[in-house]
Design a protein around this motif. Structure first.
Motif, mmCIF file in Angstrom:
data_model
loop_
_atom_site.group_PDB
_atom_site.id
_atom_site.type_symbol
_atom_site.label_atom_id
_atom_site.label_comp_id
_atom_site.label_asym_id
_atom_site.label_seq_id
_atom_site.Cartn_x
_atom_site.Cartn_y
_atom_site.Cartn_z
ATOM 1 N N LYS A 324 0.847 -1.187 0.000
ATOM 2 C CA LYS A 324 0.000 0.000 0.000
ATOM 3 C C LYS A 324 0.874 1.224 0.000
ATOM 4 N N GLU A 325 0.319 2.336 -0.465
ATOM 5 C CA GLU A 325 1.059 3.584 -0.535
ATOM 6 C C GLU A 325 0.654 4.576 0.547
ATOM 7 N N CYS A 326 -0.470 4.313 1.215
ATOM 8 C CA CYS A 326 -0.975 5.275 2.202
ATOM 9 C C CYS A 326 -1.448 4.569 3.467
ATOM 10 N N LEU A 327 -1.471 5.323 4.542
ATOM 11 C CA LEU A 327 -2.072 4.897 5.794
ATOM 12 C C LEU A 327 -3.324 5.724 6.063
ATOM 13 N N ARG A 419 -5.658 10.604 4.842
ATOM 14 C CA ARG A 419 -4.623 9.584 4.680
ATOM 15 C C ARG A 419 -3.262 10.248 4.576
ATOM 16 N N SER A 420 -2.227 9.504 4.916
ATOM 17 C CA SER A 420 -0.855 9.997 4.824
ATOM 18 C C SER A 420 -0.056 9.040 3.952
ATOM 19 N N ARG A 421 0.845 9.614 3.151
ATOM 20 C CA ARG A 421 1.694 8.812 2.272
ATOM 21 C C ARG A 421 2.767 8.096 3.084
ATOM 22 N N ILE A 422 3.047 6.855 2.701
ATOM 23 C CA ILE A 422 4.123 6.089 3.317
ATOM 24 C C ILE A 422 5.417 6.410 2.575
ATOM 25 N N ASP A 423 6.464 6.745 3.327
ATOM 26 C CA ASP A 423 7.743 7.049 2.676
ATOM 27 C C ASP A 423 8.227 5.823 1.909
ATOM 28 N N PRO A 424 8.674 6.024 0.640
ATOM 29 C CA PRO A 424 9.125 4.882 -0.156
ATOM 30 C C PRO A 424 10.396 4.267 0.435
#
Length: 424
Positions: A324-327, A419-424
């Motif tokens: 997933k890309e977001c929380l 939602r917040s983006r997860i750092d790659p």
């Protein structure tokens, strides 16, 4: 009554598709309706294929139906587990109660359940579940002759096969097809692996998903030596089906004659339901699928594919779990104008977020917008009385299920998601 698919262009036909969303509990049902579902499907505490979901009591079904009907949506109740004699004995009481609750349809796979539904709930439409593996026009016609209003296509059908079924089946028979979510490696989900390995039957709604586990080959005379089936030394996820994603192919489904598109996920939480329903609703309302497609990567998912629609589906033998890309950072509960062009938002925290850090606002029928919360405060409650105590400024919102308030340059509404983006 379904319209002939040849009479309409793909885009205009696409807009007529019914968007059918999962409702594992009341929270998910409210979310699905708010984000644009035309219908929802749910289950009671028995007879549904997702017994790990929150599910509904019989009184709650009545409440759910009233809420959905007040918003112009329908409610379909799943009664599609493998039925034994104990189930059949208990089913009439459920059927009568669900009919009294004014459920719009039952989703059934067992012929006995189908017959009992006609006897004890004659006012409720009958949809034939994908568990029945309807994969040809003759089967569809027979179910229609017995009284079915709709068939849910077997998941193993190609797009061409669905078009053939539509052309040969009765014109008044509706066709439903899955478009998004988890896929099963067994034919239409009728799997015995879970029951054999854990004693929990997938056909009774208790699947433990052993097809997602890692496997290795063991030779009889070398019990402690494991040989991976592929090169990965951890083993292989040899039965790990990719998730289905047909967002960019809704026109093709419409042209094939599909009337209703179904999102899998009654074990999923509200944030997942909101994101997926929001994406499909946008495309059905005319948005460019290519622009909306990235939204579906923000939520937890396995690698995506198109299932059987365009040929043989792919597995993901090298993948363990989800990506997933977001929380889900927070769920909005209130928003008020500050009077200076800004807004004070209250929200329940799910994952931590920081003042000044970018969040994305997911709101029904609107493009996703970015905001940076300022002046973040924790809103504690008195543990004895529940009364709200004075706000406490914080450097991070990190108390799960607790309420926070912050200033935002854009408004929100109760039920929106942050939602917040997860750092790659």
């Amino acid at each position: 009554m379904p319209t002939s698919p040849v009479a309409l262009s793909g885009r205009s036909r696409c807009r007529q598709l019914e968007l059918l969303a999962p409702a594992g509990g009341m929270a998910q049902l409210k979310t699905a309706l708010r984000f644009g579902a035309d219908a929802v499907y749910l289950a009671c505490d028995r007879f549904g294929m997702r017994q790990r979901a929150d599910n509904f009591t019989l009184p709650q079904v009545k409440e759910a139906v009233e809420l959905a009907h007040s918003q112009g949506a329908k409610v379909f109740v799943t009664l599609n587990t493998l039925m034994d004699d104990d189930d059949v004995e208990a089913l009439p009481e459920y059927l009568e109660a669900l009919a009294d609750a004014r459920a719009d349809a039952f989703i059934v796979s067992d012929l006995g359940a189908f017959s009992l539904a006609q006897r004890y709930a004659p006012t409720v439409d009958l949809h034939v579940s994908t568990q029945a593996s309807v994969a040809n026009a003759e089967a569809a016609r027979r179910w229609h002759d017995m009284g079915a209003v709709r068939v849910v296509c077997a998941r193993e059908m190609s797009l061409d096969a669905i078009a053939t079924l539509r052309a040969k089946a009765p014109a008044t028979l509706e066709i439903e097809a899955f478009v998004h979510g988890a896929m099963c490696m067994a034919v239409s989900g009728r799997c015995l692996i879970s029951a054999a390995m854990t004693g929990r039957s997938g056909n009774k709604g208790h699947c433990t998903q052993p097809c997602r586990w890692s496997y290795a080959l063991v030779e009889e005379t070398r019990p402690n030596v494991f040989y991976p089936i592929e090169e990965d030394v951890r083993g292989t996820y040899v039965m790990n089906a990719q998730d289905l994603n047909m967002l960019e192919h809704l026109d093709e489904l419409a042209r094939a004659g599909v009337d209703s598109i179904k999102i899998e996920g009654r074990n999923k939480r509200s944030f997942y339901v909101a994101t997926v329903v929001h994406a499909y609703r946008q495309v059905l309302d005319g948005a460019d699928p290519a622009q909306v497609a990235p939204e579906l990567y923000t939520i937890s998912h396995r690698p995506y594919g198109t299932g059987f629609y365009f040929g043989r589906p792919d597995q993901s033998p090298e993948r363990d779990g989800y990506v997933k890309e977001c929380l889900h950072a927070a769920t909005v509960t209130d928003c008020r104008a500050n009077g200076d062009g800004f807004f004070r938002i209250e929200a329940v925290c799910h994952n931590r977020f920081f003042p000044g850090a970018e969040l994305e606002l997911l709101s029904p029928r609107q493009p996703v917008e970015a905001l940076r919360p300022q002046d973040v405060c924790w809103l504690p409650r008195d543990p004895e009385t529940g009364a709200t105590l004075p706000p406490v400024p914080v450097e991070v919102a990190n108390r799960a299920a607790e309420r926070y308030a912050f200033t935002s340059p854009i408004p929100a509404e109760a039920g929106d998601f942050l939602r917040s983006r997860i750092d790659p």
